[in-house]
Design an enzyme around this catalytic site. Sequence first.
Site, PDB file in Angstrom:
ATOM      1  N   ARG A  15       0.973  -1.012   0.183  1.00  0.00           N
ATOM      2  CA  ARG A  15      -0.028  -0.533   0.006  1.00  0.00           C
ATOM      3  C   ARG A  15       0.624   1.353   0.197  1.00  0.00           C
ATOM      4  NH1 ARG A  15      -3.817  -1.296   5.248  1.00  0.00           N
ATOM      5  NH2 ARG A  15      -1.307  -2.978   5.765  1.00  0.00           N
ATOM      6  N   TYR A  94      -0.455   3.983  10.927  1.00  0.00           N
ATOM      7  CA  TYR A  94      -1.169   3.336  12.136  1.00  0.00           C
ATOM      8  C   TYR A  94      -0.382   2.464  12.700  1.00  0.00           C
ATOM      9  CZ  TYR A  94      -5.412   1.439   9.193  1.00  0.00           C
ATOM     10  OH  TYR A  94      -6.166   1.739   8.314  1.00  0.00           O
ATOM     11  N   HIS A  96      -0.328   0.394  16.491  1.00  0.00           N
ATOM     12  CA  HIS A  96      -0.018  -0.492  17.486  1.00  0.00           C
ATOM     13  C   HIS A  96       0.539  -0.910  18.531  1.00  0.00           C
ATOM     14  CE1 HIS A  96      -4.076  -1.990  14.490  1.00  0.00           C
ATOM     15  NE2 HIS A  96      -2.898  -1.491  13.419  1.00  0.00           N
ATOM     16  N   GLU A 118      -5.393   4.159  14.591  1.00  0.00           N
ATOM     17  CA  GLU A 118      -6.150   3.402  15.187  1.00  0.00           C
ATOM     18  C   GLU A 118      -7.024   3.634  16.319  1.00  0.00           C
ATOM     19  OE1 GLU A 118      -2.162   2.025  17.314  1.00  0.00           O
ATOM     20  OE2 GLU A 118      -2.545   2.015  14.795  1.00  0.00           O
ATOM     21  N   VAL A 239     -11.470  -9.563  17.798  1.00  0.00           N
ATOM     22  CA  VAL A 239     -11.872  -9.179  18.731  1.00  0.00           C
ATOM     23  C   VAL A 239     -10.360  -7.873  19.043  1.00  0.00           C
ATOM     24  CG1 VAL A 239     -11.487  -9.197  21.082  1.00  0.00           C
ATOM     25  CG2 VAL A 239     -12.231 -11.339  19.871  1.00  0.00           C
ATOM     26  N   LEU A 240     -11.294  -6.970  19.649  1.00  0.00           N
ATOM     27  CA  LEU A 240     -10.649  -5.124  19.326  1.00  0.00           C
ATOM     28  C   LEU A 240     -10.711  -5.342  20.815  1.00  0.00           C
ATOM     29  CD1 LEU A 240      -9.477  -2.949  17.888  1.00  0.00           C
ATOM     30  CD2 LEU A 240     -11.644  -2.059  17.622  1.00  0.00           C
ATOM     31  N   ASP A 270      -1.733  -7.544  14.521  1.00  0.00           N
ATOM     32  CA  ASP A 270      -1.517  -6.438  15.100  1.00  0.00           C
ATOM     33  C   ASP A 270      -1.380  -5.992  16.755  1.00  0.00           C
ATOM     34  OD1 ASP A 270      -0.022  -5.574  12.402  1.00  0.00           O
ATOM     35  OD2 ASP A 270      -2.420  -5.128  11.541  1.00  0.00           O
ATOM     36  N   VAL A 298      -1.546 -13.086   8.902  1.00  0.00           N
ATOM     37  CA  VAL A 298      -0.588 -12.214   8.364  1.00  0.00           C
ATOM     38  C   VAL A 298      -1.391 -10.883   8.610  1.00  0.00           C
ATOM     39  CG1 VAL A 298      -0.558 -11.087   5.589  1.00  0.00           C
ATOM     40  CG2 VAL A 298      -1.077 -13.111   6.406  1.00  0.00           C
ATOM     41  N   ASN A 300      -0.740  -7.760   7.760  1.00  0.00           N
ATOM     42  CA  ASN A 300      -1.278  -6.735   7.545  1.00  0.00           C
ATOM     43  C   ASN A 300      -1.786  -7.670   6.293  1.00  0.00           C
ATOM     44  OD1 ASN A 300       0.903  -7.995   6.108  1.00  0.00           O
ATOM     45  ND2 ASN A 300       1.752  -6.196   5.391  1.00  0.00           N
TER      46      ASN A 300
END
Length: 370
Positions: A15, A94, A96, A118, A239-240, A270, A298, A300
């Site tokens: 990206r 980002y 994390h 985030e 789950v965040l 992440d 993975v 990303n």
Amino acid sequence: MKIGIPTEIKPQEYRVALPPHAVAAIVQHGHEVIVQSDAGSHSGYSDHDYIHAGATLADDAASVFAAADMICKVKEPQPDEYELLRPGQLLFTYLHLAANKPLTNALMKSRCVALAYETVTDSYGRFPLLTPMSEIAGRLAVQAGTWFLQANNGGAGVMLSGVSGVMAGKVVIVGGGVVGENAAILAMGLGADVYVLDARMDRIRELNLRYGSRLHTCLMSRPQLHALLPHADIVVGAVLMPGDKAPHVVSKADLKLMKPKSLLVDVAIDQGGCFETSRATCHEDPVYQVNGINHYCVANMPSVCAQTASVALSNATLPYVLELADAGWQQAVKNNRFLAEGLNVCNGDLTIETVGRLFDLPYKNLADFR
């Protein structure tokens, strides 16, 4: 303000933080944009596209970091980039941090001003800069899952849709937020039998109203999860815990409940991963096995859809980039309390309490910087 866009160097990260149309908008606001040569090539954008948008090209990352007041990236700085950050420089990407103590220490040491996509919020308590990548990651979780269920890719040889006379595969999704809902959308579209578990009863009601009998919803509990695991072909971990490390919802002991060669897809990797047996992988080598259960972790995932993901990300971030560039970060976070939530590290100080407690590091109250 001078805004820098370096080439992403995390393994298989394709990206780019800002496509040419976003650069053109920034230039129209009177700012200068410096783009590392070939930064957008994997997303379908040439150096000529950036020049046409009004950007200046730089040969290497060091030149971009040296020239820019604000660095816009997709993924967190890698170790080779730590020393390129300087005091007072604004970093918008980002981060994390809860899953990365070395990065946390490096950002504090650099004395830069680091805002994390985030942790920016909105008036509804949502995470607008996390949402577009969560949408993509949720759908990719099932897309990748179908691939790695194939026998030639080490899977159990299950087709999620089933066929005449053969039952559809079962997808269990732990977490009913943006990732979980988008995983469910794709899985239902493929004809799978889909279950979503969430700890919030109001969210379960929302999903029930939206999808009706096409989607099975359950209040999250250990007994309920244990009842579903033996039948699952794919389990998606979605789950965040904002700004914090993800909790382990599937333990190593739970793996014995699952079918051989079924698949765990950890979209929370992440943030440290929500399966006890998770470890970060990359697109070149995405799957490993523990006790006969395949794991896809993975870190990303959206990068493989680089053009779609880059546009979706910039659609969300561009208004904040302009706000930071037009007003300067100090005024911007005073004006916008939701943007202020993105401030993670400031001039050597950590501003995220959960990360400070996790790594036993000192932290300051966010209010001190507004």
